[in-house]
Design a protein around this motif. Structure first.
Motif, PDB file in Angstrom:
ATOM      1  N   ARG A  55       6.868   3.881  -8.829  1.00 22.57           N
ATOM      2  CA  ARG A  55       6.486   4.402  -7.468  1.00 22.57           C
ATOM      3  C   ARG A  55       5.430   3.411  -6.761  1.00 22.57           C
ATOM      4  NH1 ARG A  55       7.951   9.081  -5.516  1.00 22.57           N
ATOM      5  NH2 ARG A  55       9.351  10.088  -6.543  1.00 22.57           N
ATOM      6  N   GLY A  56       4.697   2.783  -7.407  1.00 23.04           N
ATOM      7  CA  GLY A  56       3.444   1.966  -6.741  1.00 23.04           C
ATOM      8  C   GLY A  56       3.935   0.440  -6.415  1.00 23.04           C
ATOM      9  N   ALA A  57       5.065   0.094  -7.128  1.00 20.77           N
ATOM     10  CA  ALA A  57       5.152  -1.405  -7.226  1.00 20.77           C
ATOM     11  C   ALA A  57       5.794  -1.731  -5.876  1.00 20.77           C
ATOM     12  CB  ALA A  57       6.148  -1.665  -8.220  1.00 20.77           C
ATOM     13  N   GLY A  58       5.642  -2.704  -5.075  1.00 19.89           N
ATOM     14  CA  GLY A  58       6.072  -3.163  -3.858  1.00 19.89           C
ATOM     15  C   GLY A  58       7.397  -3.898  -4.026  1.00 19.89           C
ATOM     16  N   ARG A  59       7.529  -4.742  -5.091  1.00 17.42           N
ATOM     17  CA  ARG A  59       8.629  -5.471  -5.605  1.00 17.42           C
ATOM     18  C   ARG A  59       8.806  -5.714  -6.982  1.00 17.42           C
ATOM     19  NH1 ARG A  59      11.496  -7.215  -1.205  1.00 17.42           N
ATOM     20  NH2 ARG A  59      10.358  -7.367   0.777  1.00 17.42           N
ATOM     21  N   VAL A  60       9.851  -6.044  -7.605  1.00 16.09           N
ATOM     22  CA  VAL A  60      10.178  -6.372  -8.988  1.00 16.09           C
ATOM     23  C   VAL A  60      10.675  -7.740  -9.130  1.00 16.09           C
ATOM     24  CG1 VAL A  60      11.086  -5.838 -11.079  1.00 16.09           C
ATOM     25  CG2 VAL A  60      10.419  -4.050  -9.690  1.00 16.09           C
ATOM     26  N   LEU A  61       9.903  -8.771  -9.529  1.00 19.84           N
ATOM     27  CA  LEU A  61      10.331 -10.241  -9.669  1.00 19.84           C
ATOM     28  C   LEU A  61      10.639 -10.477 -11.075  1.00 19.84           C
ATOM     29  CD1 LEU A  61       7.868 -11.785  -7.473  1.00 19.84           C
ATOM     30  CD2 LEU A  61       9.982 -10.786  -6.692  1.00 19.84           C
ATOM     31  N   MET A 170       1.618   5.384   6.532  1.00 17.21           N
ATOM     32  CA  MET A 170       1.130   5.078   5.157  1.00 17.21           C
ATOM     33  C   MET A 170       2.384   4.483   4.155  1.00 17.21           C
ATOM     34  SD  MET A 170      -1.252   4.558   2.770  1.00 17.21           S
ATOM     35  CE  MET A 170      -2.494   5.463   3.643  1.00 17.21           C
ATOM     36  N   ARG A 171       2.626   3.488   3.736  1.00 15.62           N
ATOM     37  CA  ARG A 171       3.713   3.240   2.861  1.00 15.62           C
ATOM     38  C   ARG A 171       3.921   4.142   1.670  1.00 15.62           C
ATOM     39  NH1 ARG A 171       5.537  -3.182   2.506  1.00 15.62           N
ATOM     40  NH2 ARG A 171       5.715  -3.388   4.866  1.00 15.62           N
ATOM     41  N   GLU A 172       4.849   4.304   1.114  1.00 19.66           N
ATOM     42  CA  GLU A 172       5.150   5.278   0.101  1.00 19.66           C
ATOM     43  C   GLU A 172       4.553   4.708  -1.225  1.00 19.66           C
ATOM     44  OE1 GLU A 172       8.086   6.659   3.280  1.00 19.66           O
ATOM     45  OE2 GLU A 172       7.203   4.677   2.534  1.00 19.66           O
ATOM     46  N   THR A 173       4.773   3.483  -1.269  1.00 18.39           N
ATOM     47  CA  THR A 173       4.040   2.810  -2.844  1.00 18.39           C
ATOM     48  C   THR A 173       2.556   3.063  -2.686  1.00 18.39           C
ATOM     49  OG1 THR A 173       4.344   0.767  -1.405  1.00 18.39           O
ATOM     50  CG2 THR A 173       6.037   1.396  -2.895  1.00 18.39           C
ATOM     51  N   LEU A 174       2.124   2.585  -1.348  1.00 21.04           N
ATOM     52  CA  LEU A 174       0.435   2.831  -1.212  1.00 21.04           C
ATOM     53  C   LEU A 174       0.067   4.476  -1.652  1.00 21.04           C
ATOM     54  CD1 LEU A 174      -1.898   1.273  -0.887  1.00 21.04           C
ATOM     55  CD2 LEU A 174      -1.720   1.299   1.697  1.00 21.04           C
ATOM     56  N   ALA A 175       0.817   5.268  -0.975  1.00 22.24           N
ATOM     57  CA  ALA A 175       0.462   6.667  -1.199  1.00 22.24           C
ATOM     58  C   ALA A 175       0.629   7.065  -2.408  1.00 22.24           C
ATOM     59  CB  ALA A 175       1.497   7.579  -0.148  1.00 22.24           C
ATOM     60  N   ALA A 176       1.638   6.520  -3.289  1.00 19.44           N
ATOM     61  CA  ALA A 176       1.573   6.951  -4.641  1.00 19.44           C
ATOM     62  C   ALA A 176       0.556   6.343  -5.272  1.00 19.44           C
ATOM     63  CB  ALA A 176       3.087   6.401  -5.074  1.00 19.44           C
TER      64      ALA A 176
END
Length: 372
Positions: A55-61, A170-176
């Motif tokens: 939930r908190g990650a912005g991207r997966v590389l 608020m971005r969902e990732t940041l909210a989480a």
């Protein structure tokens, strides 16, 4: 790529430790903090699962490989020999992004990008498109070239089931991540008295229900040579069904348009029945009837982009008064870029954490212990 490779989860600076704790809780046991995120090793199925559950990650590389290179001719030669077909498909367009350190003999990012793009076209038959959603990220540092694929595509805050957003969302990732910092684990009731488009209560309700954040969207890894549609379908099917018995969730806002957006977003996410949305001002907010004390979390206007800062002091004072009078036993989390507005609530805040970038500002989480 049958051997484990490095996987990187991006996080807003200041929240890497929080993201790492989430990764460990999700079974990525050897996750460790690095600047800008979290890293661990795994396989392509690990990549798929990280996109699905984090939930908190912005991207997966995914780090797909690299080599030493000391000049552009060497970069060109080795890029042509790189096993692109293990990861990429020639029929799927991609774009190349390059960052180059001054500590490397190849330091001109534009020239390096041109060589890599030409190698991909001529040796692999790739289609290069500067607007393609699939991105090959290249980092050149200390004379070493590292290739990574952004396996997410769109940022992971785009859950795929939120049709409407409000002003300064608020971005969902940041909210989480802020919910996690507040100690939220899905068992407590959550109230947001200035809910906007409902991000905090939607995230909290999804966590409580056990819903996967990536359940509704497409990912860039689905367009890679390593993707197996049947195994991906099995992974999604193995997700547990939503938990039926949930705590109470309540969002309120004085703007009727915000409440309409919130209800629409909750219905689109499949959790509309779990959240009570109310079109009331802060002065009229009360705890959900029969709910045990839980968490009040709010991202109020800061006066930077929305609202007149002078008028906001009375709004924050009213918020603090309501919480102290009616929310005994509840914990409070307030996200703001303005320390004076936070103090205007009169709430007894705990020591502050690190500032976090949000929408061009630097915000902090002000939180309390259970209110007396």
């Amino acid at each position: 790529m049958t051997a484990p490779f490095e996987i990187f989860l991006s996080a807003p600076p200041g929240l890497e430790e929080t993201l790492c704790a989430e990764a460990v809780d999700n079974g990525f046991a050897h996750a460790r903090v690095v600047p800008g995120g979290v890293t661990f090793k795994g396989h392509w199925t690990t990549v798929w699962r990280a996109n699905l559950v984090m939930r908190g990650a912005g991207r997966v590389l995914a780090r797909i490989g690299g080599f030493p290179a000391y000049h552009l001719a060497e970069l060109d030669k080795k890029a042509r020999a790189f096993p692109w077909g293990d990861t990429l498909r020639p029929d799927v367009a991609l774009r190349v992004e390059v960052t180059a350190s001054k500590r490397s003999r190849i330091y001109h990012a534009g020239a390096a990008q041109q060589r890599i793009e030409t190698a991909l076209r001529e040796s692999f038959g790739a289609t290069i498109d500067r607007t393609a959603p699939l991105v090959l990220k290249t980092r050149i540092e200390n004379d070493h070239v590292t290739f990574s694929i952004d396996t997410s595509g769109d940022s992971l805050h785009k859950r795929g089931h939120k049709p409407a957003v409000g002003k300064a969302p608020m971005r969902e990732t940041l909210a989480a991540l802020f919910l996690r910092q507040c100690g939220y684990d899905g068992t407590q009731s959550v109230v947001d008295p200035m809910c906007g488009s409902g991000t905090f209560v939607l995230e909290a309700a999804e966590i409580a229900a056990g819903l996967m954040p990536g359940r509704s969207r497409h990912f860039a890894f689905q367009d890679l040579a390593s993707f197996n549609a049947d195994r991906w379908a099995d992974m999604k099917a193995a997700c547990p069904p939503p938990r039926p018995d949930l705590p109470r969730f309540q969002g309120s806002d004085r703007d009727p348009g915000a409440i309409r957006m919130s209800r629409g977003n909750a219905d689109a996410a499949g959790i509309g029945a779990a959240i009570d949305f109310q079109n009331v001002s802060v002065a009229d907010v009360h705890p959900p009837e029969g709910a045990r004390p839980g968490l009040v979390i709010v991202n109020p206007p800061y006066g930077e982009r929305i609202g007149n800062r002078k008028l906001l002091f009375s709004v924050h004072a009213s918020l603090g008064s309501v919480l102290k009078q009616r929310f005994s036993g509840w914990r409070v989390g307030i996200i703001t870029s303005d320390a004076q507005l936070a103090q205007a609530t009169g709430l007894p805040f705990l020591p502050l954490g690190a500032p976090v970038p949000h929408g061009g500002l630097r915000v902090r989480l002000y939180q309390t212990a259970p209110l007396p």
